[in-house]
Structures are given as structure tokens and as C-alpha cells.
Enzyme design. Sequence first.
Site, PDB file in Angstrom:
ATOM      1  N   ARG A  42       0.793  -1.222   0.000  1.00  0.00           N
ATOM      2  CA  ARG A  42       0.000   0.000   0.000  1.00  0.00           C
ATOM      3  C   ARG A  42       0.834   1.284   0.000  1.00  0.00           C
ATOM      4  NH1 ARG A  42      -5.278  -0.996   0.548  1.00  0.00           N
ATOM      5  NH2 ARG A  42      -5.865  -3.069   1.257  1.00  0.00           N
TER       6      ARG A  42
ATOM      7  N   HIS B 142      -5.452 -11.332   9.588  1.00  0.00           N
ATOM      8  CA  HIS B 142      -5.713 -11.571   8.168  1.00  0.00           C
ATOM      9  C   HIS B 142      -5.279 -12.970   7.729  1.00  0.00           C
ATOM     10  CE1 HIS B 142      -5.752  -6.945   7.330  1.00  0.00           C
ATOM     11  NE2 HIS B 142      -6.864  -7.386   7.890  1.00  0.00           N
TER      12      HIS B 142
ATOM     13  N   CYS C 244     -13.423 -31.142   1.516  1.00  0.00           N
ATOM     14  CA  CYS C 244     -13.458 -32.025   2.689  1.00  0.00           C
ATOM     15  C   CYS C 244     -12.925 -31.364   3.949  1.00  0.00           C
ATOM     16  CB  CYS C 244     -12.697 -33.313   2.418  1.00  0.00           C
ATOM     17  SG  CYS C 244     -10.882 -33.114   2.323  1.00  0.00           S
TER      18      CYS C 244
END
Length: 242
Positions: free
Chosen positions: A37, A123, A134
Site C-alpha cells: 500500500r 488476516h 473435505c
Amino acid sequence: MNSATKEKIRAAIASSSRVVFLGGAGVSVASGIPDFRSPNGLYSQKRADGMRYEDLLSHDYFMSDPKGFYDFYWKYMVNLEAKPNKAHLALAEYEKNHTLDILTQNIDGLHQKAGSTHVHEIHGSVLHYHCMKCDHAFLLDDLRPEGVPVCPHCGGLIKPDVVLYGEGLPERAVYEGLAAVERAQVMIVGGTSLTVYPFAAFPRYFRGSLSVLINAQPTPLDDEFDVVLREDIGKTLEEILK
């Protein structure tokens, strides 16, 4: 950081029974893991086809194009060579003799590799995976970091246990992490832009005596902290956690 500020922080930490650290991508930059970012980060760029790199980490994209997702994921999100840096090591060393909880936005597992044990991965983690058919659990070491992993038990698609855009946060990590913030006497936040919610709202649950923000760039929440430092996070944590 001047000596008076350093001593103020160290005194508050020394008199506290619980410290909490909230960290973002900036914590792992010195380990060679990019801060997506930042102004020049991957998320600010677009591919030749016009698609944003950030969109490649959405649940919808994962489901619609697992191969495209994993081509990006293995190349940019999993760094097998990364090692803990000064920030990770300073926190792990402090935890040896003190109560410290870590809430991290990072998915690289470097806090645990450094030796920290009370880590709440808000996160998720690139080290853990599960079969969507499964629900069998896998570790990164169980997989080959290439192509689309398929469950050897049922043939189902294997998904990384990371929070993709469009997915909810892991409830246990959030619950236990927020409880740690509320119990702490000192809160240190570092290496995060404090723009990604709900993580950016977590510091507001703090009720202790001193809050410290360590970040290279200004954040929208600077005014909510008692001390704001524009310092190298690894060096600063080494100095204040001694």
C-alpha cells in the site's frame, strides 16, 4: 526520538504488566516483503490488462480463476526466503520475560518464526491451508508452491487460510486480539497506514495509560495517540523494549 521521549515510553512499559503490539506491512519490509500500500507499492499499479493487482486477492477472483489467483499468490504473497528482522526479534525477545500480545495484519508468519507465541493473525497466514471440499488442513510445507493445489484425499480445491477481499475476519483471532488490546496498559502500533478496516479501528479499544504509533508516514489516526514517532520500526522497538 529524543531521550526524554524514549525514557517516557520505557518507563511506561517497565511499569506495565501487559503490552500489546499492533503491526502492519511495514513491520516486514526489512525482511524483503513489500508494503503493497505504499505510494509505489503493487496495489497502486495496474496490469497490462487493466486489472488491479489488489483485485487478484478477492474471494470472487479466487473462485472464478484459481490458476490466475495462484500464479499471482505464489509469486507475490509467499516468500520462502524471508527471515525475521529487528522488529520481529525485538518483540520476541521482550516476550521471553513479559506479557506481550501481537495483533498482525501480516500473513507471513515471521513473528512466530522469531519466537513470539501470543500472535493473533487478523488476516490469516500463508502457512496454513484447507480443502474447500473435505476441509482437510494442510501446511505450506505439505504443498508445492506452484500451480493450483488439489487435495490428495478428495480432489477438492485447496485454499490458503488468508483473508481475501470479500471474506470475513477469523472470529477467534479478532475476539482474542481485541481482548488483549482492552487489557493492555501500553499499546504500540507500528508499520501500518491505519486505513484498512476493521483493523484500523482496533486501537480505539485501548484503555491503558500510553499509546505509541511508529510509522514512516502520517496516518488518519495520528491525533489519537499519545506519542507518534517517524522512526525506523526495528531500531525503535529495540530501544524501547530493552
